[in-house]
Design an enzyme around this catalytic site. Structure first.
Site, PDB file in Angstrom:
ATOM      1  N   CYS A 116       0.818  -1.222   0.000  1.00 18.20           N
ATOM      2  CA  CYS A 116       0.000   0.000   0.000  1.00 18.20           C
ATOM      3  C   CYS A 116       0.851   1.271   0.000  1.00 18.20           C
ATOM      4  O   CYS A 116       0.361   2.348  -0.315  1.00 18.20           O
ATOM      5  CB  CYS A 116      -0.953   0.001   1.182  1.00 18.20           C
ATOM      6  N   HIS A 253      -3.527   7.154   2.521  1.00 18.31           N
ATOM      7  CA  HIS A 253      -3.889   5.883   1.880  1.00 18.31           C
ATOM      8  C   HIS A 253      -5.309   5.525   2.293  1.00 18.31           C
ATOM      9  O   HIS A 253      -5.660   5.601   3.478  1.00 18.31           O
ATOM     10  CB  HIS A 253      -2.902   4.800   2.327  1.00 18.31           C
ATOM     11  N   ASN A 283      -9.983  -0.270  -0.848  1.00 14.07           N
ATOM     12  CA  ASN A 283      -8.524  -0.198  -0.705  1.00 14.07           C
ATOM     13  C   ASN A 283      -7.881  -0.721  -1.990  1.00 14.07           C
ATOM     14  O   ASN A 283      -7.953  -1.908  -2.279  1.00 14.07           O
ATOM     15  CB  ASN A 283      -8.092  -1.037   0.495  1.00 14.07           C
TER      16      ASN A 283
HETATM   17  N1  ACO Z   1     -19.050  -8.806   7.566  1.00 16.64           N
HETATM   18  C1  ACO Z   1     -19.627  -9.126   8.748  1.00 16.64           C
HETATM   19  N2  ACO Z   1     -18.935  -9.504   9.819  1.00 16.64           N
HETATM   20  C2  ACO Z   1     -17.595  -9.583   9.704  1.00 16.64           C
HETATM   21  C3  ACO Z   1     -16.931  -9.287   8.506  1.00 16.64           C
HETATM   22  C4  ACO Z   1     -17.714  -8.891   7.403  1.00 16.64           C
HETATM   23  N3  ACO Z   1     -17.172  -8.578   6.226  1.00 16.64           N
HETATM   24  N4  ACO Z   1     -15.610  -9.431   8.692  1.00 16.64           N
HETATM   25  C5  ACO Z   1     -15.449  -9.824   9.966  1.00 16.64           C
HETATM   26  N5  ACO Z   1     -16.643  -9.926  10.564  1.00 16.64           N
HETATM   27  C6  ACO Z   1     -16.942 -10.303  11.935  1.00 16.64           C
HETATM   28  C7  ACO Z   1     -15.832 -11.086  12.575  1.00 16.64           C
HETATM   29  O1  ACO Z   1     -15.899 -12.442  12.215  1.00 16.64           O
HETATM   30  C8  ACO Z   1     -16.089 -10.848  14.038  1.00 16.64           C
HETATM   31  O2  ACO Z   1     -17.102 -11.737  14.460  1.00 16.64           O
HETATM   32  P1  ACO Z   1     -16.957 -12.519  15.854  1.00 16.64           P
HETATM   33  O3  ACO Z   1     -16.907 -11.435  16.900  1.00 16.64           O
HETATM   34  O4  ACO Z   1     -18.201 -13.346  15.902  1.00 16.64           O
HETATM   35  O5  ACO Z   1     -15.683 -13.305  15.744  1.00 16.64           O
HETATM   36  C9  ACO Z   1     -16.687  -9.443  14.072  1.00 16.64           C
HETATM   37  O6  ACO Z   1     -17.093  -9.147  12.731  1.00 16.64           O
HETATM   38  C10 ACO Z   1     -15.699  -8.398  14.521  1.00 16.64           C
HETATM   39  O7  ACO Z   1     -14.502  -8.597  13.815  1.00 16.64           O
HETATM   40  P2  ACO Z   1     -13.264  -7.724  14.103  1.00 16.64           P
HETATM   41  O8  ACO Z   1     -12.105  -8.241  13.333  1.00 16.64           O
HETATM   42  O9  ACO Z   1     -13.141  -7.483  15.557  1.00 16.64           O
HETATM   43  O10 ACO Z   1     -13.750  -6.372  13.431  1.00 16.64           O
HETATM   44  P3  ACO Z   1     -13.040  -5.015  13.475  1.00 16.64           P
HETATM   45  O11 ACO Z   1     -13.936  -4.003  14.087  1.00 16.64           O
HETATM   46  O12 ACO Z   1     -11.627  -5.111  13.973  1.00 16.64           O
HETATM   47  O13 ACO Z   1     -12.977  -4.668  11.932  1.00 16.64           O
HETATM   48  C11 ACO Z   1     -11.386  -4.623  10.131  1.00 16.64           C
HETATM   49  C12 ACO Z   1     -12.255  -5.499  11.041  1.00 16.64           C
HETATM   50  C13 ACO Z   1     -12.294  -3.686   9.343  1.00 16.64           C
HETATM   51  C14 ACO Z   1     -10.579  -5.469   9.161  1.00 16.64           C
HETATM   52  C15 ACO Z   1     -10.447  -3.828  11.067  1.00 16.64           C
HETATM   53  O14 ACO Z   1      -9.714  -4.676  11.892  1.00 16.64           O
HETATM   54  C16 ACO Z   1      -9.518  -2.955  10.310  1.00 16.64           C
HETATM   55  O15 ACO Z   1      -9.905  -1.943   9.766  1.00 16.64           O
HETATM   56  N6  ACO Z   1      -8.220  -3.277  10.307  1.00 16.64           N
HETATM   57  C17 ACO Z   1      -7.253  -2.480   9.630  1.00 16.64           C
HETATM   58  C18 ACO Z   1      -6.852  -3.183   8.490  1.00 16.64           C
HETATM   59  C19 ACO Z   1      -7.065  -2.494   7.193  1.00 16.64           C
HETATM   60  O16 ACO Z   1      -7.682  -1.481   7.016  1.00 16.64           O
HETATM   61  N7  ACO Z   1      -6.466  -3.136   6.253  1.00 16.64           N
HETATM   62  C20 ACO Z   1      -6.483  -2.729   4.948  1.00 16.64           C
HETATM   63  C21 ACO Z   1      -5.293  -3.354   4.290  1.00 16.64           C
HETATM   64  S1  ACO Z   1      -3.849  -2.847   5.042  1.00 16.64           S
HETATM   65  C22 ACO Z   1      -3.544  -1.352   4.583  1.00 16.64           C
HETATM   66  O17 ACO Z   1      -3.921  -0.947   3.550  1.00 16.64           O
HETATM   67  C23 ACO Z   1      -2.850  -0.571   5.555  1.00 16.64           C
END
Ligand code: ACO
Length: 326
Positions: A116, A253, A283
């Protein structure tokens, strides 16, 4: 004291025709528009058509960048493409672009792998080469088909990514050497390989002989992202001797709206100065910053003379920033 600056003289972008909305995603995996919107800020993403390659996306962006710069491909003496989804394992997408555009025989053209952060890294490299006199006019592209390394059964990752390309043409000129100059005023790139396993493509030529699929430890990425992006912005501002709050725009980003808003707050910038395009782009990794930049230049939101910080963070981890006067 005067110094060589790299001025952005052209911009281009392209997104494939096919759009997948969050409601479309809900037909592929167990998810909902509400979940994706609230957790990420994404409403839709563009997906390359079958047979549409990263180089095809990059060519559209490159052609638009040359057109807006008002120059021909023969004037280019360097091409750098930030990508982690090249058409082939080798050679570089950049050499294909050079041939397709009709550049002069023999100009240097290479890809840069920084996930990224690919565009910020590529802009940094090209700017350094221009300042050393190794090139006068360069095409810098970020282009990705992340859909090709997405596991469409994994709801943790598949809702996050999209395909696209963005490009800028930069040209060397002699500036006054202060922050009233146009062009790239300051850059800084970082990495931390200890975080390798938190975000990577599970596969590769030397490990599995396949391209693999994106794996992400979302919580760990989230924890580091705000700090890295803030550090990158503060460092490039400090190097140039300005305050972050003096900029017209922050163009981070586009990974996640909560990360973007968190960085804006830490940097004490009003929301109105932080560019957000993630809703319709998702993204797009290395493409995200030049894609958003070109869209904003085309719409007139970002204007000539505006002072802007690009900051990015991604797999590696890699992160970095660039302070640029448009
Ligand atoms: N739809 C519905 N539910 C979902 C989904 C989805 N697409 N994905 C995950 N869940 C569920 C999980 O299974 C979990 O369920 P559980 O509690 O029963 O196990 C619940 O939602 C919560 O999951 P978390 O991982 O705690 O959700 P979080 O609030 O952390 O959000 C996310 C996840 C959006 C990926 C977050 O961690 C994030 O933004 N991370 C940063 C990573 C990022 O942005 N990466 C992009 C690529 S890297 C870069 O470009 C820098």
């Amino acid at each position: 004291m005067t110094c060589i600056r790299s001025e952005i003289i052209g911009h281009g972008h392209y997104q494939p025709a096919k759009v997948l909305t969050n409601n479309d995603m809900a037909k592929i995996v167990e998810t909902s528009d509400e979940w994706i919107t609230e957790r990420t800020g994404i409403k839709s993403r563009h997906i390359a058509a079958e047979g549409e390659l990263t180089s095809d996306l990059a060519m559209h962006a490159a052609e638009m960048a040359l057109k807006t710069a008002g120059i021909s491909a023969e004037e280019l003496d360097l091409i750098v493409v930030g990508t982690v989804t090249p058409d082939n394992t080798f050679p570089a997408v950049a050499t294909k672009i050079a041939a397709k555009l009709g550049c002069r025989h023999g100009i240097p053209a290479f890809d840069l792998s920084a996930a990224c952060s690919g565009f910020v890294y590529s802009l940094t490299m090209a700017d350094n080469m221009l300042r050393l006199g190794q090139a006068k006019t360069a095409l810098v592209i970020g282009a990705e088909t992340l859909s090709r390394v997405t596991d469409w059964t994994d709801r943790n990752t598949c809702v996050l990514f999209g395909d696209g390309a963005g490009a800028v043409v930069i040209r060397a000129y002699e500036g006054k050497g202060d922050t009233t100059d146009r062009g790239v005023l300051s850059t800084k790139i970082f990495s931390d390989g200890a975080q390798y396993d938190n975000l990577y493509c599970k596969g590769g030529v030397s490990s599995t002989q396949t391209a693999g699929f994106t794996f992400m430890n979302g919580k760990e990425v989230f924890k580091s992202a705000i700090g890295c992006l803030t550090q990158a912005a503060e460092t490039v501002a400090e190097q140039a001797g300005i305050k972050v709050t003096d900029i017209d725009w922050l163009l981070p980003h586009q990974a996640n709206i909560r990360i973007i808003e968190g960085v804006g707050k830490k940097l004490e910038l009003p929301e109105s100065k932080v560019i957000v395009t993630i809703d319709h782009q998702a993204n797009t990794s290395a493409a995200s910053i030049p894609l958003a930049l070109s869209e904003c230049l085309e719409s007139g939101k970002i204007k000539k003379g505006d002072l802007i910080i690009f900051n990015s963070m991604g797999a590696g981890f890699t992160w970095g920033g660039a302070l640029v006067r448009i």
